[in-house]
Write an enzyme that holds these catalytic residues in place. Structure first.
Site, PDB file in Angstrom:
ATOM      1  N   ASP A   1      14.606  -3.297 -12.069  1.00 59.96           N
ATOM      2  CA  ASP A   1      15.432  -2.220 -12.683  1.00 59.96           C
ATOM      3  C   ASP A   1      16.780  -3.081 -12.546  1.00 59.96           C
ATOM      4  O   ASP A   1      16.916  -4.315 -12.406  1.00 59.96           O
ATOM      5  CB  ASP A   1      15.719  -1.082 -11.958  1.00 59.96           C
ATOM      6  CG  ASP A   1      16.100  -1.511 -10.332  1.00 59.96           C
ATOM      7  OD1 ASP A   1      16.400  -2.504 -10.196  1.00 59.96           O
ATOM      8  OD2 ASP A   1      16.220  -0.546  -9.685  1.00 59.96           O
TER       9      ASP A   1
ATOM     10  N   ASP B   1       7.470   5.111 -12.217  1.00 64.80           N
ATOM     11  CA  ASP B   1       7.727   4.356 -11.069  1.00 64.80           C
ATOM     12  C   ASP B   1       8.410   5.483 -10.058  1.00 64.80           C
ATOM     13  O   ASP B   1       8.992   6.327 -10.648  1.00 64.80           O
ATOM     14  CB  ASP B   1       8.355   3.214 -10.711  1.00 64.80           C
ATOM     15  CG  ASP B   1      10.152   3.394 -10.707  1.00 64.80           C
ATOM     16  OD1 ASP B   1      10.774   3.811 -11.840  1.00 64.80           O
ATOM     17  OD2 ASP B   1      10.649   3.454  -9.748  1.00 64.80           O
TER      18      ASP B   1
ATOM     19  N   CYS C   1     -11.705  10.613  -2.194  1.00 65.41           N
ATOM     20  CA  CYS C   1     -10.749   9.488  -2.351  1.00 65.41           C
ATOM     21  C   CYS C   1     -11.857   8.183  -1.904  1.00 65.41           C
ATOM     22  O   CYS C   1     -12.355   8.195  -0.838  1.00 65.41           O
ATOM     23  CB  CYS C   1      -9.722   9.636  -1.616  1.00 65.41           C
ATOM     24  SG  CYS C   1      -8.467   8.140  -1.838  1.00 65.41           S
TER      25      CYS C   1
ATOM     26  N   CYS D   1     -10.249   5.332  -1.272  1.00 65.91           N
ATOM     27  CA  CYS D   1      -9.435   4.241  -0.546  1.00 65.91           C
ATOM     28  C   CYS D   1      -9.998   3.825   0.862  1.00 65.91           C
ATOM     29  O   CYS D   1     -10.701   4.663   1.335  1.00 65.91           O
ATOM     30  CB  CYS D   1      -8.227   4.814  -0.509  1.00 65.91           C
ATOM     31  SG  CYS D   1      -7.597   5.815   0.867  1.00 65.91           S
TER      32      CYS D   1
ATOM     33  N   CYS E   1      -9.257   6.605   3.428  1.00 71.41           N
ATOM     34  CA  CYS E   1     -10.322   7.624   3.350  1.00 71.41           C
ATOM     35  C   CYS E   1     -11.834   7.288   4.114  1.00 71.41           C
ATOM     36  O   CYS E   1     -12.484   8.027   4.216  1.00 71.41           O
ATOM     37  CB  CYS E   1     -10.220   8.562   2.194  1.00 71.41           C
ATOM     38  SG  CYS E   1      -8.890   9.484   1.879  1.00 71.41           S
TER      39      CYS E   1
ATOM     40  N   HIS F   1      -3.505   5.349   0.761  1.00 67.87           N
ATOM     41  CA  HIS F   1      -4.037   6.690   0.159  1.00 67.87           C
ATOM     42  C   HIS F   1      -3.106   7.359  -0.811  1.00 67.87           C
ATOM     43  O   HIS F   1      -3.600   7.505  -1.879  1.00 67.87           O
ATOM     44  CB  HIS F   1      -4.115   7.718   1.123  1.00 67.87           C
ATOM     45  CG  HIS F   1      -4.709   9.212   0.676  1.00 67.87           C
ATOM     46  ND1 HIS F   1      -6.003   9.247   0.109  1.00 67.87           N
ATOM     47  CD2 HIS F   1      -3.855  10.218   0.426  1.00 67.87           C
ATOM     48  CE1 HIS F   1      -5.938  10.485  -0.232  1.00 67.87           C
ATOM     49  NE2 HIS F   1      -4.797  11.206  -0.535  1.00 67.87           N
TER      50      HIS F   1
END
Lengths: 373, 373
Positions: A93, A266, A304, A306, A309, A335
């Site tokens: 940024d 973002d 999920c 991930c 999980c 997650h």
């Protein structure tokens, strides 16, 4: 420039767009959510973990890296990619938002913004040229023009003079830009005034930036107002360039703003929420600090894929968060980012199938509805 | 019991021993350093990262897990292994050391120790039976008898009556022990008095524990005194059982105490030092917060095979530590644990070759010497 955006498809019933770009031989698709690595690290996570949760571009903050460790340290390291061991795209940024939100007091002049270094009290001046120079040295793939992030609400008069100055700053930054590997985006401000957003979008388009950001939509306004501001801007931006909505990451906002033509987002929310014990699920956000999860031996989400999980229970993660163990924030960050990248995958699929509005309605039914786990 | 210690070789010139055990089909060798996972997590690290740095057994703290989340939560989860996703051996301490170091005020009686819960002020009583009951529920692979960790210095009279009570507590704990999958160790106390250490070691040996710990050697004394205390204990312990020196982890102490017949060690040092920006190297400990590392683009150690040394520079890790980013503590924890497991690999190799004393002398020359990177 290391990549070029390609518009692949427009959804039939909305302004949503499917796009793609190739970076280092790998194809990335938009709409995309970008995790935030404020200080050259996405809090608690390794680059490998970010890849595992399907992160594409990540964002780093010019303001923070300028103050610490300093852009020269990173330049001497060989740029931000090498410094932080990240070989996928990086967006920086301009520092404008941090000056707006962190620096107090500050003095905004035509030259730039005078303020105090929050770390040591030194007097600092951030100008459009300086912001670009820092980003050039950081060697990110996408740089932002320096802008003033206007608070909300603001008077028409203030928005007008500020937006015109942001345009003059964008021009100065573009002239100062000197890194052929780096794209430069202009930032559309204008508050909640369609004519100002339009003027800003059109003037920036004339300057022919590599992409366009939309700023000042996440600083206090309600959701309908935010969506309206976004619509005012995307309407007047060229179709063949990528559009980035800055600092927005609430799941419903991702969907609603994709509908209005946004390509990349973002937000610090997934990692910040993680540190406070919150997790996204299909049925809304849950707070694992809640006592009812003490002996809940199920994963955060059973849909999920991930790492958190697959291997850990709500009970264990709750214990880690309550005990102040950073591995808990790490598991929840994994997650939460995966939740958002998964949501973006579903959004892209819905654009492909021209079913994004149905997808939104179903999302709302589960996320805000009466249905329970 | 899920494993049995096998003494494989004694070093020719010292009391050092090479040993091994098989757990879940995998062979582990001693001498070994055990990372500490106080609250069912080795601070900042995942189980996968621990395996990558060659961790074998890890330690968890009975006292902390008793207070939070409570042993019943962990029992309902299916035990500590399942709760924290760790399929290698786990050793739990008795809580005695934490009561000694954290609980204030406390009242030591024959029954046990009365003290206040540091988290909520509740009155608590930890007894030998309670400690064993909690450890049974946690379902660790190795449990410790409840002992009083005697401070240093202490009078002969105090040490004598305390050590005799620790022996009575050991007997009560052994009678209460009720988990056939779990080994139970007795703890040798006795302060710096050879006859008390001997008496304690011999009495515990008669009770035939599955292994023996040595306590009270890391609570304020100087290094020669610590080594002396250890020698007083190992001398009188059976050869065919594993010996565990509690809470000791300074590199030179690992070497010196292996020389005196110790097989396993634990210490919070590698992870605690990491959080403060310190890293072990062949040339001694370095403090990455030091300004001279700001643009040091070399790895922490160029002879280390850890993830941190393979991918990150001192400059980047320094930045993370200074900026308060937990990924820095994580990288240094990875490195520091790997440093210690690597040191233990070298120690085992030196025992195999009967060159441990030469190894010690060379270690000291580099670690404390004038040689520089």
């Amino acid at each position: 420039m290391k990549f070029t955006y390609k518009l692949e498809k427009k959804e039939k019933h909305t302004e949503a767009r499917l796009g793609s770009f190739i970076y280092n031989g790998v194809k990335y698709e938009t709409p995309m959510f970008m995790p935030v690595g404020t200080q050259a690290t996405v809090k608690t996570l390794s680059p490998e973990e970010l890849k595992e949760v399907h992160a594409g571009i990540i964002l780093a903050n010019t303001y923070h890296l300028w103050l610490r460790p300093g852009e020269d340290v990173i330049a001497h390291a060989g740029g931000l990619h090498k410094f932080m061991n990240w070989d996928q795209p990086i967006l920086t940024d301009s520092g404008g938002f941090q000056v707006f939100s962190l620096a107090n007091p500050k003095d905004i002049t035509e030259e730039g913004v005078h303020f105090k270094n929050q770390l040591n009290g030194d007097k600092l001046l951030l100008t459009p040229e300086k912001s670009i120079e820092i980003q050039n040295k950081l060697d990110s793939d996408i740089a932002m023009s320096f802008d003033e992030c206007i608070g909300y609400p603001a008077t028409y008069e203030y928005c007008e003079q500020s937006t015109k100055r942001t345009l003059r700053w964008a021009k100065r930054g573009k002239e100062a830009h000197n890194n052929p590997n780096q794209m430069l985006f202009g930032i559309v401000q204008g508050g909640n005034y369609e004519d100002l957003r339009r003027m800003c979008a059109e003037e920036l388009s004339k300057m022919d930036f590599d992409g366009y950001s939309i700023g000042g939509t996440s600083v206090g306004e309600d959701k309908p107002t935010m969506y309206q501001m976004v619509g005012y801007a995307t309407k007047y931006l060229p179709e063949d360039k990528i559009r980035y909505l800055m600092g927005v990451g609430d799941p419903i906002d991702l969907i609603e703003n994709v509908i209005r033509g946004i390509d990349i987002f973002d937000c610090v929310a997934p990692t910040r929420l993680a540190r406070h014990g919150h997790a996204y699920t299909k049925y809304g956000k849950i707070n694992l600090k809640n006592a009812k999860y003490k002996e809940d031996f199920t994963p955060i989400s059973d849909v999920c894929d991930c790492y958190a999980c697959k291997h850990y229970t709500r009970s264990y993660i709750r214990h880690l968060i309550v005990a102040g163990e950073t591995f808990g924030a790490r598991l929840l960050s994994i997650h939460n980012i995966r939740y958002l990248t998964h949501l973006m995958e579903d959004i892209r699929e819905s654009i492909r199938n021209d079913t994004l509005l149905e997808f939104r309605d179903e999302f709302i039914e589960y996320y805000y509805g009466e249905k329970h786990e």
